[in-house]
Design an enzyme around this catalytic site. Structure first.
Site, PDB file in Angstrom:
ATOM      1  N   TYR A 199      -3.861   0.391   7.800  1.00 22.85           N
ATOM      2  CA  TYR A 199      -4.827  -0.562   8.325  1.00 22.85           C
ATOM      3  C   TYR A 199      -4.909  -0.429   9.843  1.00 22.85           C
ATOM      4  O   TYR A 199      -3.971   0.003  10.512  1.00 22.85           O
ATOM      5  CB  TYR A 199      -4.415  -2.003   7.986  1.00 22.85           C
ATOM      6  CG  TYR A 199      -4.596  -2.382   6.546  1.00 22.85           C
ATOM      7  CD1 TYR A 199      -5.861  -2.539   5.999  1.00 22.85           C
ATOM      8  CD2 TYR A 199      -3.492  -2.611   5.727  1.00 22.85           C
ATOM      9  CE1 TYR A 199      -6.028  -2.906   4.671  1.00 22.85           C
ATOM     10  CE2 TYR A 199      -3.650  -2.979   4.396  1.00 22.85           C
ATOM     11  CZ  TYR A 199      -4.920  -3.119   3.886  1.00 22.85           C
ATOM     12  OH  TYR A 199      -5.081  -3.484   2.579  1.00 22.85           O
ATOM     13  N   GLN A 214      -0.813   2.321  -6.235  1.00 22.49           N
ATOM     14  CA  GLN A 214      -2.256   2.541  -6.116  1.00 22.49           C
ATOM     15  C   GLN A 214      -3.038   1.951  -7.287  1.00 22.49           C
ATOM     16  O   GLN A 214      -4.129   1.421  -7.107  1.00 22.49           O
ATOM     17  CB  GLN A 214      -2.550   4.037  -5.986  1.00 22.49           C
ATOM     18  CG  GLN A 214      -2.225   4.591  -4.607  1.00 22.49           C
ATOM     19  CD  GLN A 214      -2.552   6.069  -4.486  1.00 22.49           C
ATOM     20  OE1 GLN A 214      -2.769   6.746  -5.486  1.00 22.49           O
ATOM     21  NE2 GLN A 214      -2.565   6.566  -3.270  1.00 22.49           N
ATOM     22  N   SER A 268      -8.325  -2.558  -2.593  1.00 21.89           N
ATOM     23  CA  SER A 268      -9.103  -1.324  -2.525  1.00 21.89           C
ATOM     24  C   SER A 268     -10.175  -1.270  -3.604  1.00 21.89           C
ATOM     25  O   SER A 268     -11.308  -0.853  -3.351  1.00 21.89           O
ATOM     26  CB  SER A 268      -8.171  -0.111  -2.650  1.00 21.89           C
ATOM     27  OG  SER A 268      -7.368   0.021  -1.494  1.00 21.89           O
ATOM     28  N   ARG A 315       0.844  -1.195   0.000  1.00 19.00           N
ATOM     29  CA  ARG A 315       0.000   0.000   0.000  1.00 19.00           C
ATOM     30  C   ARG A 315       0.878   1.244   0.000  1.00 19.00           C
ATOM     31  O   ARG A 315       1.027   1.935   1.013  1.00 19.00           O
ATOM     32  CB  ARG A 315      -0.943  -0.011   1.203  1.00 19.00           C
ATOM     33  CG  ARG A 315      -1.879  -1.217   1.220  1.00 19.00           C
ATOM     34  CD  ARG A 315      -3.056  -0.987   2.128  1.00 19.00           C
ATOM     35  NE  ARG A 315      -4.094  -0.249   1.442  1.00 19.00           N
ATOM     36  CZ  ARG A 315      -5.165   0.264   2.056  1.00 19.00           C
ATOM     37  NH1 ARG A 315      -5.311   0.158   3.352  1.00 19.00           N
ATOM     38  NH2 ARG A 315      -6.086   0.908   1.352  1.00 19.00           N
ATOM     39  N   ASP A 334      -3.776  -1.787  -6.686  1.00 16.43           N
ATOM     40  CA  ASP A 334      -4.348  -2.141  -5.387  1.00 16.43           C
ATOM     41  C   ASP A 334      -5.735  -2.770  -5.557  1.00 16.43           C
ATOM     42  O   ASP A 334      -6.761  -2.099  -5.485  1.00 16.43           O
ATOM     43  CB  ASP A 334      -4.421  -0.887  -4.503  1.00 16.43           C
ATOM     44  CG  ASP A 334      -4.866  -1.180  -3.085  1.00 16.43           C
ATOM     45  OD1 ASP A 334      -5.182  -2.352  -2.783  1.00 16.43           O
ATOM     46  OD2 ASP A 334      -4.905  -0.232  -2.277  1.00 16.43           O
TER      47      ASP A 334
END
Length: 373
Positions: free
Chosen positions: A224, A124, A130, A119, A127
């Protein structure tokens, strides 16, 4: 070099790892793309659409592929069909099936796990956790609205005023924030809680009220939440109880990657909810945030219906597949050099998500799980 896109066979899986509009991105890198027949059918994508995009349809695509793209992990039978030196890209939750990781190691496959993509800002676009959480968060809010036998929005009519539904969301990661945003768009009054202090501002940015409890923060690596002690969990449940009791709909989305989901809501808390209340537990697949939840089923606890999510992103396979495919293509692009598959494990993204390579388990936590100390 050849890429194979497999047809998912695991129960409840309707997504596909590549969509037609992204085939050209891979052929432009120098790959030939073959798709197993019917791979996109449950995502409402026909074989003809893949052919029109430049892919081939081959029932034996897996056997000759240099790179295999999938959503769920390959089955043991599929692993045995891999050619020597093949590479796979998929979700690969080692804790659920350590034997499969051992099989990938033993056949000499290089396996990359989409849930292990670091992460960091540069990753991104890769990911997948997500992107799929975004789909699941939207879906769980729609499920709550559909199950609740009252309006979400305020309605003012000549016959009188109908107040809006009260929705509480626990967990404000990607899924939780999307659930908040969707419930707000539907007109509900939303309150939300997350153990991470930074989440309160994000909750308010979605138009919801942040629930603030007098408890220490629990923010871990990568944004997280960290696991909490049982003492803190008990105190948190006590403080959340009145908010849960007042909710018409409760949505829980809290998870710690690779671990059992924390129990945020006891059965007694659900029993205190009003008749007709609805609970939607997005974390049911990993044990559940709500005591008594059953993944894939609706159970009654007290006067509330409790919906346990199972592979929720796959319940919206079209958008989920498109988002996942974008993640996969971004990762494949990173590991491609001059038209050839050449993953450089000196890159922190590829090193972070590589599980097996050349007969060994590269990912340390997975190696300890499969092989021990």
């Amino acid at each position: 070099m050849r890429i194979a896109v497999v047809r998912e066979t695991r129960e409840g899986e309707a997504r596909v790892a590549l969509v037609p509009e992204l085939v050209g991105r891979l052929t432009a890198l120098g790959y030939d793309v073959d798709v197993e027949p019917g791979a996109g059918r449950r995502a409402l994508i026909s074989d003809d659409e893949y052919v029109d995009a430049g892919a081939g349809i081959d029932p034996d695509a897996l056997a000759g592929a240099d790179l295999v793209l999938a959503v769920q992990p390959l089955t043991a039978e599929q692993v045995r069909r891999l050619r020597d030196g093949a590479t796979t890209v998929s979700f690969l939750p080692a804790a659920q099936d350590p034997g499969l990781v051992a099989d990938l190691r033993d056949v000499g496959a290089t396996a990359f796990s989409m849930e292990l993509v670091p992460r960091i800002s540069r990753a991104q676009g890769m990911d997948a956790l997500s992107s799929q959480a975004l789909v699941a968060g939207y879906r769980c809010a729609v499920v709550a609205a559909g199950m609740l036998r009252r309006f979400f929005p305020l309605n003012m009519t000549a016959a009188g005023t109908v107040p809006p539904a009260e929705v509480v969301v626990l967990g404000a990661g990607v899924a939780g924030l999307q659930a908040i945003a969707t419930a707000r768009r539907l007109g509900a009054v939303v309150r939300a809680y997350d153990v991470r202090p930074a989440a309160a501002e994000e909750i308010r940015s979605m138009g919801a009220q942040a629930i603030e409890l007098d408890l220490p923060a629990l923010e871990g690596a990568g944004g997280y939440a960290r696991e909490m002690t049982e003492e803190r969990a008990t105190r948190q449940r006590q403080l959340l109880a009145p908010y849960v009791a007042a909710a018409d709909a409760l949505i829980t989305t809290a998870a710690v990657p690779g671990r059992t989901a924390p129990v945020l809501v006891s059965a007694a808390m659900v029993e205190a909810m009003r008749p007709g209340s609805v609970v939607v537990d997005l974390a049911a697949d990993s044990g559940g945030n709500v005591e008594g939840v059953v993944a894939g089923e609706v159970v009654r606890i007290g006067n509330a219906q409790v919906w346990g999510g199972r592979n929720v992103a796959a319940q919206m396979p079209g958008p989920a597949s498109r988002l996942y495919a974008q993640n996969v293509v971004a990762l494949v692009t990173l590991m491609t050099v001059d038209g050839a598959l050449a993953p450089d494990l000196g890159d922190e993204i590829l090193a972070g998500c590589c599980v097996t390579r050349e007969g060994r388990i590269e990912h340390e936590a997975t190696r300890l799980l499969v092989e021990g100390a």
